[in-house]
Scaffold this active site. Sequence first.
Site, PDB file in Angstrom:
ATOM      1  CG  ASN A  10      25.980  -2.678  55.754  1.00 29.16           C
ATOM      2  OD1 ASN A  10      24.910  -3.230  55.461  1.00 29.16           O
ATOM      3  ND2 ASN A  10      26.705  -3.015  56.815  1.00 29.16           N
ATOM      4  CE  LYS A  12      25.478  -0.770  59.504  1.00 24.73           C
ATOM      5  NZ  LYS A  12      26.055  -0.236  60.725  1.00 24.73           N
ATOM      6  CG  HIS A  97      28.894  -5.363  59.773  1.00 23.73           C
ATOM      7  ND1 HIS A  97      28.415  -4.929  60.985  1.00 23.73           N
ATOM      8  CD2 HIS A  97      29.104  -4.257  59.026  1.00 23.73           C
ATOM      9  CE1 HIS A  97      28.334  -3.601  60.961  1.00 23.73           C
ATOM     10  NE2 HIS A  97      28.744  -3.169  59.789  1.00 23.73           N
ATOM     11  CD  GLU A  99      25.705  -3.277  62.727  1.00 28.26           C
ATOM     12  OE1 GLU A  99      25.048  -3.650  61.736  1.00 28.26           O
ATOM     13  OE2 GLU A  99      26.099  -2.098  62.879  1.00 28.26           O
ATOM     14  CD  GLU A 169      32.284  -1.345  58.681  1.00 31.32           C
ATOM     15  OE1 GLU A 169      31.775  -0.348  58.145  1.00 31.32           O
ATOM     16  OE2 GLU A 169      31.625  -2.324  59.039  1.00 31.32           O
ATOM     17  N   GLY A 175      27.981   3.833  63.617  1.00 27.32           N
ATOM     18  CA  GLY A 175      26.671   4.332  64.034  1.00 27.32           C
ATOM     19  C   GLY A 175      26.717   5.278  65.217  1.00 27.32           C
ATOM     20  CB  SER A 215      30.662   7.954  61.857  1.00 36.86           C
ATOM     21  OG  SER A 215      29.925   7.311  62.881  1.00 36.86           O
TER      22      SER A 215
HETATM   23  P1  13P Z   1      27.745   3.919  59.975  1.00 41.56           P
HETATM   24  O1  13P Z   1      28.236   4.527  58.672  1.00 41.56           O
HETATM   25  O2  13P Z   1      26.301   4.124  60.221  1.00 41.56           O
HETATM   26  O3  13P Z   1      28.630   4.321  61.114  1.00 41.56           O
HETATM   27  O4  13P Z   1      27.915   2.340  59.811  1.00 41.56           O
HETATM   28  C1  13P Z   1      29.118   1.827  59.377  1.00 41.56           C
HETATM   29  C2  13P Z   1      28.943   0.405  59.075  1.00 41.56           C
HETATM   30  O5  13P Z   1      28.753  -0.408  59.954  1.00 41.56           O
HETATM   31  C3  13P Z   1      28.975   0.002  57.660  1.00 41.56           C
HETATM   32  O6  13P Z   1      29.070  -1.368  57.540  1.00 41.56           O
END
Ligand code: 13P
Length: 255
Positions: A10, A12, A97, A99, A169, A175, A215
Amino acid sequence: MSRKPIIAANWKMNVTPSEAVTYLDSFLGTFKEAVPVDIVIGASFVTLPKAAELIGPNPAVSVAAQNMSHEASGAFTGETSAAMLNDVGVDYVILGHSERRSLYGECDSVINKKVHATLAAGMKPILCIGESLEEREGGKLESVLSEQLEGSLADVSAEQMADIVIAYEPVWAIGTGVTATSEQAQDTQKFVRSVLEKLFGGDVAGATRIQYGGSVKPGNAGELIGQPDIDGFLVGGAALDPTSFAEIVSAGIAG
Ligand code: 13P
């Protein structure tokens, strides 16, 4: 039941179309032939056409959007439809997601509409669910995940579940550099599968792929993929570097 792992990047709001050329030049050098995992590249709307063109008909790698409108067409400024994604060769759509949920107010009923629109267009949803730290520590883990699954998957049939991937997740692991321990991830994903069993029956629950995200890095991918209910990853930060993402995919293949 054996489930083919699915490992998705992803990106982003990172990786411009020009940067995708450099990235995929490196990454696709490693993954040209079919491998025993499905690999997915989740790119921004503007990067998707370039990514899809570069990947082409590849037996190992496909392309995902990171969001989609549930509306078919019309006066929805700034939105992108299923038909538009189909037209540029998108296979998967990442939906719900954390976010999108926390920064853009997406709730389960909207996500549910997007799930149906994605399926109707012949694409495959990667449906994200996950709890905050406060919810986990407050003993609400199971109720939060059940509610997200029931709401987002409302009126989805057992047959349609064959095209849906779930991504667990935990919000506190996204993150942050804090990964759920493999035991926490396994226990939670086993619970997610039990909810799917209640909703759709044992065959569907046993066949549905459940990714872990939060992560994931080359250093922890091997242990995580060794857990019985972890069927792949949704990777953010560590997927921004093609070498690191290739190492995570290799861990999945070795898994
Ligand atoms: P990270 O791998 O940066 O923690 O992000 C995970 C994520 O949100 C994947 O959709």
